[in-house]
Motif scaffolding. Structure first.
Motif, PDB file in Angstrom:
ATOM      1  N   ASP A   5     -37.618 -69.102 -36.945  1.00 14.30           N
ATOM      2  CA  ASP A   5     -36.702 -69.590 -35.910  1.00 14.30           C
ATOM      3  C   ASP A   5     -35.333 -68.963 -36.068  1.00 14.30           C
ATOM      4  N   GLY A   6     -34.746 -68.582 -34.951  1.00 16.43           N
ATOM      5  CA  GLY A   6     -33.347 -68.162 -34.970  1.00 16.43           C
ATOM      6  C   GLY A   6     -33.138 -66.814 -35.608  1.00 16.43           C
ATOM      7  N   PRO A   7     -31.858 -66.469 -35.776  1.00 16.13           N
ATOM      8  CA  PRO A   7     -31.527 -65.143 -36.302  1.00 16.13           C
ATOM      9  C   PRO A   7     -31.949 -64.985 -37.762  1.00 16.13           C
ATOM     10  N   THR A  30     -24.988 -61.104 -35.482  1.00 16.93           N
ATOM     11  CA  THR A  30     -26.191 -61.934 -35.470  1.00 16.93           C
ATOM     12  C   THR A  30     -27.378 -61.006 -35.267  1.00 16.93           C
ATOM     13  N   VAL A  31     -28.348 -61.090 -36.161  1.00 18.80           N
ATOM     14  CA  VAL A  31     -29.485 -60.177 -36.095  1.00 18.80           C
ATOM     15  C   VAL A  31     -30.750 -60.963 -35.771  1.00 18.80           C
ATOM     16  N   ALA A  32     -31.411 -60.587 -34.676  1.00 17.95           N
ATOM     17  CA  ALA A  32     -32.661 -61.232 -34.261  1.00 17.95           C
ATOM     18  C   ALA A  32     -33.834 -60.589 -35.004  1.00 17.95           C
ATOM     19  N   PRO A  33     -34.978 -61.274 -35.076  1.00 10.83           N
ATOM     20  CA  PRO A  33     -36.155 -60.668 -35.705  1.00 10.83           C
ATOM     21  C   PRO A  33     -36.523 -59.342 -35.024  1.00 10.83           C
ATOM     22  N   GLY A  34     -37.164 -58.443 -35.776  1.00 14.86           N
ATOM     23  CA  GLY A  34     -37.552 -57.140 -35.235  1.00 14.86           C
ATOM     24  C   GLY A  34     -36.947 -56.040 -36.092  1.00 14.86           C
ATOM     25  N   ILE A  35     -36.689 -54.880 -35.486  1.00 19.20           N
ATOM     26  CA  ILE A  35     -36.047 -53.778 -36.210  1.00 19.20           C
ATOM     27  C   ILE A  35     -34.602 -53.676 -35.744  1.00 19.20           C
ATOM     28  N   HIS A  36     -33.683 -53.801 -36.677  1.00 21.52           N
ATOM     29  CA  HIS A  36     -32.264 -53.686 -36.346  1.00 21.52           C
ATOM     30  C   HIS A  36     -31.688 -52.466 -37.066  1.00 21.52           C
ATOM     31  N   ALA A  37     -30.982 -51.631 -36.330  1.00 19.20           N
ATOM     32  CA  ALA A  37     -30.352 -50.459 -36.955  1.00 19.20           C
ATOM     33  C   ALA A  37     -28.840 -50.643 -36.987  1.00 19.20           C
ATOM     34  N   ASP A  61     -14.661 -62.947 -48.262  1.00 16.24           N
ATOM     35  CA  ASP A  61     -14.505 -64.121 -47.399  1.00 16.24           C
ATOM     36  C   ASP A  61     -15.485 -64.054 -46.245  1.00 16.24           C
ATOM     37  N   GLY A  62     -15.602 -65.179 -45.543  1.00 13.57           N
ATOM     38  CA  GLY A  62     -16.483 -65.238 -44.388  1.00 13.57           C
ATOM     39  C   GLY A  62     -17.797 -65.895 -44.755  1.00 13.57           C
ATOM     40  N   ALA A  63     -18.579 -66.202 -43.702  1.00 17.81           N
ATOM     41  CA  ALA A  63     -19.848 -66.896 -43.895  1.00 17.81           C
ATOM     42  C   ALA A  63     -21.003 -65.943 -43.645  1.00 17.81           C
ATOM     43  N   ALA A  64     -22.061 -66.069 -44.440  1.00 19.33           N
ATOM     44  CA  ALA A  64     -23.205 -65.178 -44.286  1.00 19.33           C
ATOM     45  C   ALA A  64     -24.486 -65.918 -44.613  1.00 19.33           C
ATOM     46  N   THR A  65     -25.467 -65.872 -43.700  1.00 17.86           N
ATOM     47  CA  THR A  65     -26.789 -66.402 -44.027  1.00 17.86           C
ATOM     48  C   THR A  65     -27.833 -65.315 -43.820  1.00 17.86           C
ATOM     49  N   GLU A 158     -39.990 -60.758 -46.102  1.00 15.35           N
ATOM     50  CA  GLU A 158     -39.740 -61.224 -44.738  1.00 15.35           C
ATOM     51  C   GLU A 158     -38.713 -60.322 -44.055  1.00 15.35           C
ATOM     52  N   ILE A 159     -37.829 -59.747 -44.851  1.00 14.39           N
ATOM     53  CA  ILE A 159     -36.938 -58.703 -44.318  1.00 14.39           C
ATOM     54  C   ILE A 159     -36.964 -57.533 -45.296  1.00 14.39           C
TER      55      ILE A 159
END
Ligand SMILES: Nc1ncnc2c1ncn2[C@@H]1O[C@H](COP(=O)(O)OP(=O)(O)OP(=O)(O)O)[C@@H](O)[C@H]1O
Ligand SMILES: [Mg+2]
Length: 300
Positions: A5-7, A30-37, A61-65, A158-159
Motif C-alpha cells: 500500500d502507498g508509496p 514520493t516514490v510509487a511502486p514500479g521502476i523509479h529512475a 534533517d527531514g523525514a524519510a520512510t 522488496e526494493i
C-alpha cells in the motif's frame, strides 16, 4: 508479508551535508511502486541519497520512510527487506562467481545446500553458468555487474536499489542488463535506480525524478518530462545538413509562423525541420545544463 500500500519511499525536506558542504538541501520525493529512475549529473548527490535510503549513511534533517518504515528508527527492519548494488562492483575478485554467491548466501543464513542451489539458479538466470567456476578477477565489466546483481538478489528484496547500474558497460551488456531489470520489475520487485543516462531513464522507468542543486527539480514519466519542453523542437540545418540551432516551440501554426518568419529574415539559407523533444531537451531545460554524458556513448 510484503508492503503493497502507498508509496515505497517518502522523503520530506531531507537534508545532508558533508562538513559544511550541503549536498541535499530540502529534498522531497514520493516514490510509487514500479521502476523509479533518479536522474542527475555528476556530483548531484545520487550516491549520497542511495546511501541514506539503504541506511548506510544518516541524513541530517527531514523525514524519510522506506516501505512505510522510518529510516531514523527502523534501519534494521528496512535492511532486511531491501537490497543494493553499488556504483562500483563489490564482488570478491579472488573467489569464483559461484563462490561469491554461495558465500553471500551463507552470510544471509541459508543452509549450505540451499546456498548452492540458489547460486546455481542465479548463475543460470544471469548468464554466468559457463563462467561460474572462474575467478571473478577474470570477468568483464558486464559480467561483474551481473554477478553483483545476482548477489543482491539472493534474498528477493522488496526494493532493489541500483546506483548507476550500467555506467561503463558496452551497448550489448547495457541492453542485457536493462532486460534483466525489466524482468525483475515484472516479477514484482520495486527498483530505485540512479543514472546519468537520459536514455536509460527513458527505457526503464515508470517514473523519473531529476536531482539537481540539492533537490528534485522535476518528476514525471519520460513523456511528461518531454512535454514540459513544449510540443516540439524547431531544428535549423545548414546546406550540409548540420544542425546549427534548435528552438523549442509549442508546435502551433502561430508559433511556427512567428519562428520561421524570424529565421527567414535572419538566416534565409537555413533549412527548417520539426522534431519531437527528447529527454535530453527536457533535462537541459530543467537543469539549465547537461551534466555528465547526456546520452550513452554509442548513441552520441
Ligand atoms: N564522503 C564524502 N565526504 C565529503 N564529500 C562527499 C562525500 N561523498 C560525496 N561527497 C560530495 O558530495 C557531492 C555529491 O556526491 P555523490 O557521490 O552523492 O554524487 P553523485 O550524484 O553520486 O555523483 P556521480 O554521478 O559522480 O556518481 C559531491 O560534491 C561529492 O564531492
Ligand atoms: Mg554516484
Amino acid at each position: 508479508m510484503s508492503y503493497t500500500d502507498g508509496p515505497i519511499i517518502q522523503l520530506t525536506d531531507l537534508t545532508k551535508r558533508y562538513g559544511d558542504r550541503p549536498v541535499l538541501t530540502g529534498l522531497s520525493l514520493t516514490v510509487a511502486p514500479g521502476i523509479h529512475a533518479l536522474l542527475g549529473p555528476n556530483g548531484a548527490g545520487k550516491t549520497t541519497l542511495i546511501d541514506i535510503l539503504t541506511t548506510l549513511r544518516p541524513h541530517d534533517d527531514g523525514a524519510a520512510t522506506v516501505l512505510g518504515l522510518d529510516l531514523a528508527t527502523s534501519g534494521a527492519d528496512i535492511r532486511r527487506r531491501i537490497s543494493v548494488t553499488g556504483q562500483f562492483a563489490t564482488v570478491d575478485e579472488v573467489l569464483t562467481g559461484r563462490e561469491n554467491l554461495i558465500m553471500m548466501a551463507r552470510l544471509l543464513g541459508l543452509s549450505s545446500r540451499a546456498a548452492r542451489s540458489r547460486a546455481d539458479e542465479l548463475l543460470d538466470r544471469f548468464d554466468l553458468a559457463a563462467a561460474a567456476d572462474r575467478r571473478a578477477s577474470t570477468y568483464s565489466g558486464g559480467m561483474r555487474r551481473r554477478l553483483d546483481l545476482a548477489v543482491s538478489l539472493i534474498w528477493p528484496p522488496e526494493i532493489l536499489f541500483l546506483d548507476e547500474p550500467t555506467t561503463g558497460l558496452d551497448a550489448h551488456s547495457r541492453l542485457a542488463l536493462w532486460q534483466q531489470i525489466r524482468e525483475l520489475a515484472e516479477h514484482g520487485t520495486n527498483v530505485f535506480l540512479t543514472t546519468q543516462y537520459l536514455e536509460e531513464a527513458d527505457a526503464l522507468a515508470d517514473e523519473i525524478s531529476v536531482l539537481d542543486h540539492g533537490g528534485i527539480v522535476a518528476r514525471g514519466s519520460a513523456a511528461e518530462l518531454k512535454e514540459r519542453v513544449g510540443g516540439a523542437m524547431l531544428t535549423l540545418l545548414d546546406d550540409d545538413g548540420v544542425v546549427v540551432d534548435e528552438i523549442p516551440t509549442d508546435g502551433s501554426a502561430r508559433d511556427l509562423a512567428r519562428l520561421t518568419a524570424a529565421v527567414a529574415v535572419d538566416r534565409p539559407g537555413l533549412v527548417v525541420e520539426l522534431r519531437r523533444p527528447t529527454l535530453d531537451d527536457a533535462f537541459l531545460q530543467l537543469t539549465g545544463h547537461i551534466g555528465g554524458p547526456a546520452t550513452t556513448p554509442e548513441a552520441a
